[in-house]
Design a protein around this motif. Sequence first.
Motif, PDB file in Angstrom:
ATOM      1  N   PRO A 116       3.635  45.345  90.247  1.00 18.00           N
ATOM      2  CA  PRO A 116       2.432  46.157  90.002  1.00 18.00           C
ATOM      3  C   PRO A 116       1.170  45.539  90.599  1.00 18.00           C
ATOM      4  N   GLU A 117       1.067  44.215  90.574  1.00 18.39           N
ATOM      5  CA  GLU A 117      -0.084  43.563  91.195  1.00 18.39           C
ATOM      6  C   GLU A 117      -0.061  43.736  92.708  1.00 18.39           C
ATOM      7  N   ILE A 118       1.135  43.662  93.311  1.00 13.43           N
ATOM      8  CA  ILE A 118       1.249  43.875  94.751  1.00 13.43           C
ATOM      9  C   ILE A 118       0.773  45.282  95.107  1.00 13.43           C
ATOM     10  N   VAL A 119       1.180  46.271  94.312  1.00 15.42           N
ATOM     11  CA  VAL A 119       0.756  47.652  94.554  1.00 15.42           C
ATOM     12  C   VAL A 119      -0.759  47.780  94.415  1.00 15.42           C
ATOM     13  N   ARG A 120      -1.308  47.203  93.352  1.00 16.98           N
ATOM     14  CA  ARG A 120      -2.747  47.315  93.109  1.00 16.98           C
ATOM     15  C   ARG A 120      -3.553  46.670  94.227  1.00 16.98           C
ATOM     16  N   ILE A 121      -3.188  45.455  94.608  1.00 14.74           N
ATOM     17  CA  ILE A 121      -3.936  44.742  95.638  1.00 14.74           C
ATOM     18  C   ILE A 121      -3.788  45.441  96.983  1.00 14.74           C
ATOM     19  N   THR A 122      -2.568  45.914  97.276  1.00 12.22           N
ATOM     20  CA  THR A 122      -2.356  46.642  98.528  1.00 12.22           C
ATOM     21  C   THR A 122      -3.260  47.864  98.601  1.00 12.22           C
ATOM     22  N   ALA A 123      -3.322  48.639  97.522  1.00  8.29           N
ATOM     23  CA  ALA A 123      -4.159  49.839  97.508  1.00  8.29           C
ATOM     24  C   ALA A 123      -5.629  49.493  97.732  1.00  8.29           C
ATOM     25  N   GLU A 124      -6.109  48.429  97.098  1.00 10.33           N
ATOM     26  CA  GLU A 124      -7.505  48.015  97.285  1.00 10.33           C
ATOM     27  C   GLU A 124      -7.785  47.634  98.735  1.00 10.33           C
ATOM     28  N   LEU A 125      -6.870  46.880  99.330  1.00  7.95           N
ATOM     29  CA  LEU A 125      -7.071  46.446 100.707  1.00  7.95           C
ATOM     30  C   LEU A 125      -7.001  47.620 101.673  1.00  7.95           C
ATOM     31  N   LEU A 126      -6.122  48.564 101.414  1.00 11.63           N
ATOM     32  CA  LEU A 126      -6.028  49.724 102.291  1.00 11.63           C
ATOM     33  C   LEU A 126      -7.263  50.611 102.173  1.00 11.63           C
ATOM     34  N   ASP A 127      -7.863  50.667 100.994  1.00 20.34           N
ATOM     35  CA  ASP A 127      -9.140  51.368 100.863  1.00 20.34           C
ATOM     36  C   ASP A 127     -10.187  50.741 101.786  1.00 20.34           C
ATOM     37  N   ARG A 128     -10.202  49.438 101.818  1.00 24.56           N
ATOM     38  CA  ARG A 128     -11.157  48.725 102.672  1.00 24.56           C
ATOM     39  C   ARG A 128     -10.863  48.973 104.151  1.00 24.56           C
ATOM     40  N   VAL A 129      -9.595  48.945 104.530  1.00 25.60           N
ATOM     41  CA  VAL A 129      -9.225  49.234 105.922  1.00 25.60           C
ATOM     42  C   VAL A 129      -9.641  50.656 106.290  1.00 25.60           C
ATOM     43  N   ALA A 130      -9.414  51.604 105.378  1.00 26.18           N
ATOM     44  CA  ALA A 130      -9.800  52.997 105.640  1.00 26.18           C
ATOM     45  C   ALA A 130     -11.302  53.119 105.856  1.00 26.18           C
ATOM     46  N   GLU A 131     -12.073  52.410 105.061  1.00 21.07           N
ATOM     47  CA  GLU A 131     -13.530  52.437 105.205  1.00 21.07           C
ATOM     48  C   GLU A 131     -13.962  51.854 106.545  1.00 21.07           C
ATOM     49  N   LEU A 132     -13.390  50.719 106.914  1.00 16.47           N
ATOM     50  CA  LEU A 132     -13.775  50.071 108.163  1.00 16.47           C
ATOM     51  C   LEU A 132     -13.373  50.893 109.384  1.00 16.47           C
ATOM     52  N   GLY A 133     -12.248  51.613 109.273  1.00 17.61           N
ATOM     53  CA  GLY A 133     -11.756  52.345 110.429  1.00 17.61           C
ATOM     54  C   GLY A 133     -11.984  53.836 110.371  1.00 17.61           C
ATOM     55  N   ALA A 134     -12.854  54.288 109.457  1.00 16.19           N
ATOM     56  CA  ALA A 134     -13.034  55.728 109.251  1.00 16.19           C
ATOM     57  C   ALA A 134     -13.535  56.446 110.491  1.00 16.19           C
ATOM     58  N   ASP A 135     -14.338  55.771 111.317  1.00 13.95           N
ATOM     59  CA  ASP A 135     -14.886  56.416 112.507  1.00 13.95           C
ATOM     60  C   ASP A 135     -14.055  56.155 113.754  1.00 13.95           C
TER      61      ASP A 135
END
Length: 419
Positions: free
Chosen positions: A117-136
Amino acid sequence: MGGDDIVRALAAGGTADPYPLYAQLHQLGEALALTAPELPYSAAVFGYRAVDRMMRDASFEVHDALRMESMTPTWRDHPVLVTLMNSMMFSNGDRHGRMRGLFRKVFTPRRVLTMEPEIVRITAELLDRVAELGADGSEVDYMAEFAYLLPARVVGQLLGLPDEDISWFRSQVDLINDWLDFRRKGPEVMTAANEAAARITEYYLELIAQRRKEPQADLISDLTQAVDSGLHEVTDLELVGNLLVLFNASFSTTIHLFGNALPLLLERPAIRSTPELMPAYVEEVLRYDTPAHVFIRVASADTEFLGVQLKEGELIAVLTGAANRDPQRFAEPDRFDPARTDNQPISFGAGAHYCLGAALARSEAQVALPMVLERFPQLALGSEPVRTDQLILRGFRSLPITVADRVLVKAGGSADASG
């Protein structure tokens, strides 16, 4: 090209693509003697069966404190050597078993399972950050923003390290890994590793003392309680050495597992619709482009191994990266094939010194990689990646990706998506 020349080429700069050199080694057998005076090794072992046999044979030991006394009498002047020699990674026999027993008691398969569950939670947080950085449509460095951070934060959660300390820890471990690498080490590399080991030792000793006073739900608390119970004779400095090795085993290898896996997965889009096959893909990544290529063993007595004469104390380069491409063990070894039957890469070693972090590394990859592919259907490689210059842990230093189409802003202010 003879064996000396091939190993010399690996040490000098074969990290960019060692596999053609491994193929040449396989034409020479399973193991060979090395005679070049500038090489620190007296033999190389690279056949799959030979590597497996040597790593399970207790007469071939890891480099430990007893050997350091004769080879480097001043070794105690180097904090990196003192720290490493206090770990199970650099211990043999009863001493190794004593420390390994403690960690096996608290770092169990069940504990790895509870980390999911921690792996899932941390992965989701990091992917949110990647999505933000690469949104454009901008490039994002997959290594810096995901592959480094996920295993570091996961092992940080396991050990009980504060998130704000993780990037510092990573930088210190990288300095020690530079010294551990297959190549000869210069004095500046040793100095940097010494300083890093001293800083890590001080940090861990403080954290161990804190956990003794105020235990928490983390591995360091459980380790200190097990030691204080009197059932395990392990010193605090041995705890430090092993915590460093555990962080390294659970972090450094996993970074490059994530990095090496991504280009291979993107070349095979069918995996997006069959995420249940990810465990097989992970195993084939570990075989085809393993992060860990080199282990070192020491002959404990004068002996012979597959026709190679060895003297007591001589070093052997055990090339797991080559073993995973052995044509005698794997049909068409240079072809990526997740459907292989009996696919058992030897990437994490074998025998008594089998990597303590192997189960956690596999779990992270099997959980997180499907989430990456699901979150970013348009994920693609970006500009030229940069490989590390190490062989002991081979992977990418930088791996640019894009996760969305680039957005072009017109002069009038409206946005236009360009594929």
